[in-house]
Design a protein around this motif. Structure first.
Motif, short mmCIF file in Angstrom:
data_model
loop_
_atom_site.label_atom_id
_atom_site.label_comp_id
_atom_site.label_asym_id
_atom_site.label_seq_id
_atom_site.Cartn_x
_atom_site.Cartn_y
_atom_site.Cartn_z
N VAL A 109 0.83 -1.20 0.00
CA VAL A 109 0.00 0.00 0.00
C VAL A 109 0.87 1.25 0.00
N LEU A 110 1.87 1.29 0.86
CA LEU A 110 2.73 2.47 0.94
C LEU A 110 3.54 2.66 -0.34
N LEU A 111 4.05 1.57 -0.90
CA LEU A 111 4.80 1.66 -2.17
C LEU A 111 3.91 2.21 -3.28
N GLN A 112 2.67 1.75 -3.33
CA GLN A 112 1.75 2.25 -4.34
C GLN A 112 1.54 3.76 -4.18
N LYS A 113 1.33 4.20 -2.95
CA LYS A 113 1.08 5.61 -2.72
C LYS A 113 2.29 6.47 -3.07
N LEU A 114 3.47 5.98 -2.75
CA LEU A 114 4.68 6.75 -3.04
C LEU A 114 5.01 6.79 -4.52
#
Length: 207
Positions: free
Chosen positions: A200-205
């Motif tokens: 999730v965090l990788l997608q957002k970044l």
């Protein structure tokens, strides 16, 4: 461009529980479009730091081994997973050597000035080249020591200014003999949650 994670397996054994645990995370990360490369340290030569301090002047380690190969993969990735079995309530010797030497090296390589003009100083430590990458960690424990070992892995990420993700429990999974971690169903679900949070965090970044 694909989002990539390097998962460093700090076990001295190939194809054991540590790599199996990382494989579980890799499957979950793939659901978020993340490519995961599992990088075993088994068989690689990564010597202890000699405290010679030459890297401060020449901006490279004078020990000739496999350190730079591993570091380059970590530096090129969007996210990093560090995984280690528990050895005497700590991480393995080869993982320890990587983190001790890598911590100094990742900061020195980020120094903005040319080597001939720059001398490393603790009064003016540059940001790490790992700054802003997403990090996660796990340990494989027979019975105890997973939390103590995790502390070293997460401290490395924090001082390198990475974004660290967690799960709903301490990210240790239990097993001794090869494949035994598959019996720790709660541990497996915990690793999947860790991978989900990382994805999730990788997608957002990457947006």
């Amino acid at each position: 461009m694909a989002v990539k994670v390097v998962a460093v397996a700090g076990s001295h054994r190939r194809n054991g529980n540590t790599e199996l645990a990382l494989g579980i995370m890799a499957v979950k990360l793939a659901e978020f479009g993340v490519e995961t490369e599992i990088l075993p340290l088994a068989g690689k030569k990564i010597e202890p730091c000699r405290a010679c301090d030459r890297c401060k002047q020449v901006r490279q380690c004078l020990i000739s081994d496999d350190l730079v190969e591993v570091m380059e993969k970590m530096a090129a990735a969007d996210g990093i997973i560090l995984a280690s079995p528990v050895y005497s309530f700590n991480i393995t010797p080869v993982m320890h050597n990587l983190l001790v030497r890598g911590n100094r090296y990742f900061h020195i390589l980020a120094a903005p000035k040319p080597a001939k003009e720059y001398v490393f100083s603790y009064a003016n430590v540059p940001s790490s080249i790992l700054r802003g990458k997403v990090g996660a960690a796990l340990t494989v424990a027979r019975r105890a020591g997973g939390g103590a070992a995790l502390a070293g892995l997460y401290n490395f990420m924090l001082v390198n200014e990475m974004y660290v993700v967690g799960s709903c429990y301490e990210t240790s999974i239990f097993g001794y003999n090869r494949g035994e971690i598959t019996q720790d169903r709660e541990g497996i679900n915990n690793l999947r949650r860790l991978a989900e949070n990382m994805g999730v965090l990788l997608q957002k970044l990457s947006c």
